[in-house]
Write a protein that holds these residues in place. Structure first.
Motif, PDB file in Angstrom:
ATOM      1  N   UNK A   1       4.671  45.555 -19.695  1.00  0.00           N
ATOM      2  CA  UNK A   1       4.367  44.116 -19.661  1.00  0.00           C
ATOM      3  C   UNK A   1       4.973  43.438 -20.890  1.00  0.00           C
ATOM      4  N   UNK A   2       4.833  44.101 -22.046  1.00  0.00           N
ATOM      5  CA  UNK A   2       5.409  43.562 -23.282  1.00  0.00           C
ATOM      6  C   UNK A   2       6.926  43.460 -23.163  1.00  0.00           C
ATOM      7  N   UNK A   3       7.552  44.470 -22.568  1.00  0.00           N
ATOM      8  CA  UNK A   3       9.003  44.444 -22.369  1.00  0.00           C
ATOM      9  C   UNK A   3       9.416  43.244 -21.519  1.00  0.00           C
ATOM     10  N   UNK A   4       8.672  42.975 -20.453  1.00  0.00           N
ATOM     11  CA  UNK A   4       8.978  41.817 -19.598  1.00  0.00           C
ATOM     12  C   UNK A   4       8.906  40.511 -20.396  1.00  0.00           C
ATOM     13  N   UNK A   5       7.896  40.386 -21.239  1.00  0.00           N
ATOM     14  CA  UNK A   5       7.745  39.176 -22.052  1.00  0.00           C
ATOM     15  C   UNK A   5       8.914  39.044 -23.024  1.00  0.00           C
ATOM     16  N   UNK A   6       9.243  40.122 -23.702  1.00  0.00           N
ATOM     17  CA  UNK A   6      10.346  40.099 -24.667  1.00  0.00           C
ATOM     18  C   UNK A   6      11.647  39.737 -23.974  1.00  0.00           C
ATOM     19  N   UNK A   7      11.905  40.297 -22.809  1.00  0.00           N
ATOM     20  CA  UNK A   7      13.141  40.018 -22.075  1.00  0.00           C
ATOM     21  C   UNK A   7      13.227  38.552 -21.646  1.00  0.00           C
ATOM     22  N   UNK A   8      12.079  37.911 -21.414  1.00  0.00           N
ATOM     23  CA  UNK A   8      12.083  36.471 -21.102  1.00  0.00           C
ATOM     24  C   UNK A   8      12.662  35.666 -22.263  1.00  0.00           C
ATOM     25  N   UNK A   9      12.359  36.096 -23.476  1.00  0.00           N
ATOM     26  CA  UNK A   9      12.797  35.378 -24.675  1.00  0.00           C
ATOM     27  C   UNK A   9      14.194  35.789 -25.122  1.00  0.00           C
ATOM     28  N   UNK A  10      14.440  37.082 -25.138  1.00  0.00           N
ATOM     29  CA  UNK A  10      15.689  37.605 -25.688  1.00  0.00           C
ATOM     30  C   UNK A  10      16.048  38.895 -24.957  1.00  0.00           C
ATOM     31  N   UNK A  11      16.880  38.803 -23.924  1.00  0.00           N
ATOM     32  CA  UNK A  11      17.192  39.989 -23.109  1.00  0.00           C
ATOM     33  C   UNK A  11      17.808  41.153 -23.878  1.00  0.00           C
ATOM     34  N   UNK A  12      18.514  40.887 -24.953  1.00  0.00           N
ATOM     35  CA  UNK A  12      19.225  41.962 -25.648  1.00  0.00           C
ATOM     36  C   UNK A  12      18.494  42.530 -26.853  1.00  0.00           C
ATOM     37  N   UNK A  13      17.293  42.041 -27.150  1.00  0.00           N
ATOM     38  CA  UNK A  13      16.602  42.537 -28.341  1.00  0.00           C
ATOM     39  C   UNK A  13      16.264  44.020 -28.171  1.00  0.00           C
TER      40      UNK A  13
END
Length: 147
Positions: free
Chosen positions: A73-85
């Motif tokens: 779930x955290x990965x999905x949130x992070x990818x919403x903001x910055x896909x390459x982080x």
């Protein structure tokens, strides 16, 4: 007002997504002891993670299993903001199905919590990536949370 440069200017901003404050503190201490220059933001919920991502980050390290939400779930949130982080999943025990899902999700690493060498390698790889969003967003800060 000195003319000395900010000593934290080149420090990484690492978001630690972890429900256990002691585990988050242990990760930050281990990385600092290994010579990693970083500022750490500890979050425990999806809303805290969203707020932290608004401030920018160089790397996210997330526990796989938490009561409120999962590392995926955290990965999905992070990818919403910055896909390459760079995103690292950590767990107390290795699980093949989690490892397979992590690989399919293209996380940077899936590590055991006690794999300090793997964590240091993951952070060093994040350090070598292109400049972070934090330069535009104003830096790595503890998010302001609505209560």
């Amino acid at each position: 007002m000195g003319s000395a440069a900010d000593p934290n200017a080149d420090a990484l901003c690492i978001i630690l997504v972890e429900d256990d404050a002691d585990d988050a503190e242990l990760v930050s201490l281990q990385l600092t002891d290994a010579g990693i220059r970083a500022r750490f933001v500890h979050v425990q919920s999806a809303s805290e993670l969203r707020a932290a991502m608004l401030a920018g980050a160089d790397l996210v390290v997330s526990d796989v299993s938490m009561p409120a939400f999962s590392g995926f779930d955290a990965l999905d949130i992070v990818r919403e903001f910055e896909p390459a982080i760079p995103f690292v999943l950590v767990s107390g025990a290795f699980e093949e199905d989690v490892a397979a899902r992590a690989t399919a999700s293209r996380v940077q690493a899936y590590l055991l919590k006690d794999d300090l060498h793997g964590m240091v390698r993951a952070v060093q790889q994040a350090q070598s990536k292109s400049p972070s969003r934090r330069e535009a967003a104003g830096g790595c800060e503890r998010p302001a949370l609505d209560t």
